[in-house]
Write an enzyme that holds these catalytic residues in place. Structure first.
Site, PDB file in Angstrom:
ATOM      1  N   CYS A  56      28.741  48.786  69.648  1.00  0.00           N
ATOM      2  CA  CYS A  56      27.641  48.750  70.606  1.00  0.00           C
ATOM      3  C   CYS A  56      26.767  47.514  70.372  1.00  0.00           C
ATOM      4  O   CYS A  56      26.419  47.198  69.228  1.00  0.00           O
ATOM      5  CB  CYS A  56      26.795  50.012  70.487  1.00  0.00           C
ATOM      6  N   CYS A  60      19.612  49.777  67.881  1.00  0.00           N
ATOM      7  CA  CYS A  60      18.928  51.015  67.498  1.00  0.00           C
ATOM      8  C   CYS A  60      19.007  51.174  65.979  1.00  0.00           C
ATOM      9  O   CYS A  60      20.101  51.240  65.409  1.00  0.00           O
ATOM     10  CB  CYS A  60      19.569  52.213  68.196  1.00  0.00           C
ATOM     11  N   CYS A  63      21.322  53.867  64.265  1.00  0.00           N
ATOM     12  CA  CYS A  63      22.660  54.141  64.796  1.00  0.00           C
ATOM     13  C   CYS A  63      23.777  53.447  64.030  1.00  0.00           C
ATOM     14  O   CYS A  63      23.797  52.211  63.932  1.00  0.00           O
ATOM     15  CB  CYS A  63      22.725  53.745  66.260  1.00  0.00           C
ATOM     16  N   CYS A 100      30.000  67.698  75.789  1.00  0.00           N
ATOM     17  CA  CYS A 100      29.333  66.424  76.042  1.00  0.00           C
ATOM     18  C   CYS A 100      30.203  65.273  75.538  1.00  0.00           C
ATOM     19  O   CYS A 100      30.731  65.322  74.424  1.00  0.00           O
ATOM     20  CB  CYS A 100      27.972  66.391  75.346  1.00  0.00           C
ATOM     21  N   CYS A 132      28.670  67.357  80.148  1.00  0.00           N
ATOM     22  CA  CYS A 132      27.546  66.451  79.935  1.00  0.00           C
ATOM     23  C   CYS A 132      28.098  65.098  79.500  1.00  0.00           C
ATOM     24  O   CYS A 132      29.164  65.018  78.887  1.00  0.00           O
ATOM     25  CB  CYS A 132      26.620  67.031  78.862  1.00  0.00           C
ATOM     26  N   CYS A 192      19.023  65.993  80.109  1.00  0.00           N
ATOM     27  CA  CYS A 192      18.985  66.312  78.681  1.00  0.00           C
ATOM     28  C   CYS A 192      18.292  65.147  77.996  1.00  0.00           C
ATOM     29  O   CYS A 192      18.837  64.044  77.938  1.00  0.00           O
ATOM     30  CB  CYS A 192      20.406  66.507  78.146  1.00  0.00           C
ATOM     31  N   ARG A 264      17.485  72.032  71.787  1.00  0.00           N
ATOM     32  CA  ARG A 264      18.713  71.848  71.036  1.00  0.00           C
ATOM     33  C   ARG A 264      18.419  71.399  69.604  1.00  0.00           C
ATOM     34  O   ARG A 264      17.871  70.323  69.384  1.00  0.00           O
ATOM     35  CB  ARG A 264      19.619  70.832  71.731  1.00  0.00           C
TER      36      ARG A 264
END
Length: 327
Positions: A56, A60, A63, A100, A132, A192, A264
Site C-alpha cells: 500500500c 498509516c 499499518c 468482509c 462487506c 461501517c 464491533r
C-alpha cells in the site's frame, strides 16, 4: 442524560460528561441502554479476509501493509474469485454471518481488479451472508456499482479525531474519509466506521472521534472499536498496550451515543482474556471478528470464540436481522 431516543445532536460537552463517568456507573448506564435497544447476549460473528495484501502506498503509522515499512508482510495480488468463495463458505460453516473483504489499496480504481471484486461481492451475497468491503477511498459511481452487486456494508474508519489525524496519516485527508463515507451512504450501502485507540492520542481525541461518528446525519450502522496491535517495523511499534479499561470506557460511551449501532470488538482481542472481553460485551459490544487473522494481524480462532460463547451464554446474530425486523 437519559437516552430515550436515537439522537445525532450530541454536543462535545455531553459526550465528555458521559465518557468521564465513574467506570462502573458508565458500564451500568451503557448496559441498560444496550438491553433496551438490542437483544442481550446476541453477538454477530464476522470474518475479515485480505483479498489483496501489502504494497500500500499510504503511510498509516499503525499499518503493516504500508510499502514503506519493513514489517515482514508478504505482498500478494488480488485473490482469485474461487479462493474468496472457498474462504467465505468456510467462514459461513464456522458461524460467520458477515464476510468482509479487504484490499490494501489507497483508493478503488475502475479496472479489471474492481470488476473482479464486483464478482466476489455477487458470489458472497448469493450465499446469504452480509457482504462487506474495505477497499480504500471510492467515488459515487463505484459505490453505486458495489450497491448494485449486493454489497451490504462498506468499512471506512476515521481512525482517530480530526485534530490528531495528521500525526498518524499524511497521504489522505480526514475530509477524504468523510467524502467516501458520504458516497457509501448516498449509494444506499450501510456504513461501517469506527477507529483505533492506543495511537498516542489523548482522551479528548477519542471523544472528538465519537462526536464525529454520532453526529453524522445517520450514525454508522456498525462501529468497530480497535485496540492498536503493535507491529514491529511500524512507527507505532513501541506504543504501550491499550488498557482494557480504556476499551470498556470507549465501548460503553459509544453504546450510549449510538444505541442501535453494531459495536464491533475488533483488533486487539488476542491480548484480552475472556473475562476482559466479557466486560466489553457487558458495556455494549455486540459483534466480533472471528478467524485466525484480521487482514494480517493475529486474531482468536473460531474454536476459541465458540468456547467463549458457550461460557458466557452468547448466541450468534443471524444475517440481515435489521432488514428482517423492518418487514
Amino acid at each position: 442524560m437519559q437516552a430515550t431516543e436515537i439522537r445525532n445532536d450530541w454536543t462535545f460537552e455531553e459526550i465528555t460528561s458521559i465518557y468521564n463517568l465513574p467506570l462502573l456507573q458508565l458500564i451500568h448506564k451503557a448496559s441498560n441502554i444496550h438491553h433496551r435497544f438490542n437483544e442481550a447476549g446476541e453477538v454477530q460473528v464476522c470474518t475479515l479476509l485480505s483479498i489483496k495484501t501489502g504494497g500500500c502506498p499510504e503511510d498509516c503509522a499503525y499499518c503493516p501493509q504500508a510499502a514503506r515499512y519493513q514489517t515482514g508482510v508478504k505482498t500478494h495480488a488480488l485473490l482469485q474469485t474461487e479462493e474468496v468463495i472457498r474462504c467465505a463458505k468456510k467462514a459461513k460453516d464456522a458461524g460467520s454471518t458477515r464476510f468482509c473483504m479487504g484490499a490494501a489499496w489507497r483508493e478503488v480504481r475502475s479496472n479489471r481488479d474492481f470488476d473482479r471484486v464486483i464478482d466476489m461481492v455477487k458470489a458472497v451475497n448469493e450465499m446469504g451472508m452480509e457482504v462487506c468491503c474495505t477497499l480504500g477511498m471510492l467515488n459515487q459511481e463505484q459505490a453505486a456499482k458495489l450497491a448494485d452487486a449486493g454489497l451490504y456494508a462498506y468499512n471506512h474508519n476515521l481512525d482517530t479525531s480530526s485534530d490528531y489525524y495528521g500525526e498518524i496519516i499524511s497521504t489522505r485527508t480526514y475530509d477524504d474519509r468523510l467524502r467516501t463515507i458520504d458516497n457509501v451512504r448516498n449509494a444506499g450501502i450501510s456504513v461501517c466506521c469506527g477507529g483505533i485507540i492506543g495511537l498516542g492520542e489523548r482522551h479528548e481525541d477519542r471523544i472528538k472521534m465519537l462526536h464525529t461518528l454520532c453526529t453524522m446525519p445517520t450514525p454508522p450502522e456498525s462501529v468497530p472499536v480497535n485496540a492498536l496491535v503493535r507491529i514491529d517495523g511500524t512507527p507505532l511499534e513501541n506504543q504501550p498496550k491499550v488498557d482494557i479499561w480504556d476499551m470498556v470506557r470507549m465501548i460503553a460511551t459509544a453504546r450510549i451515543l449510538m444505541p442501535k449501532s453494531m459495536l464491533r470488538l475488533s483488533a486487539g482481542r488476542t491480548e484480552m482474556s475472556v473475562a476482559e472481553q466479557a466486560l466489553c460485551f457487558m458495556a455494549g459490544a455486540n459483534s466480533i471478528f472471528a478467524g485466525d487473522k484480521l487482514l494480517t494481524t493475529p486474531n482468536p480462532s473460531f474454536d476459541e470464540d465458540n468456547a467463549m460463547f458457550q461460557l458466557l451464554g452468547l448466541k450468534p446474530r443471524v444475517a440481515f436481522k435489521e432488514e428482517m425486523s423492518q418487514v
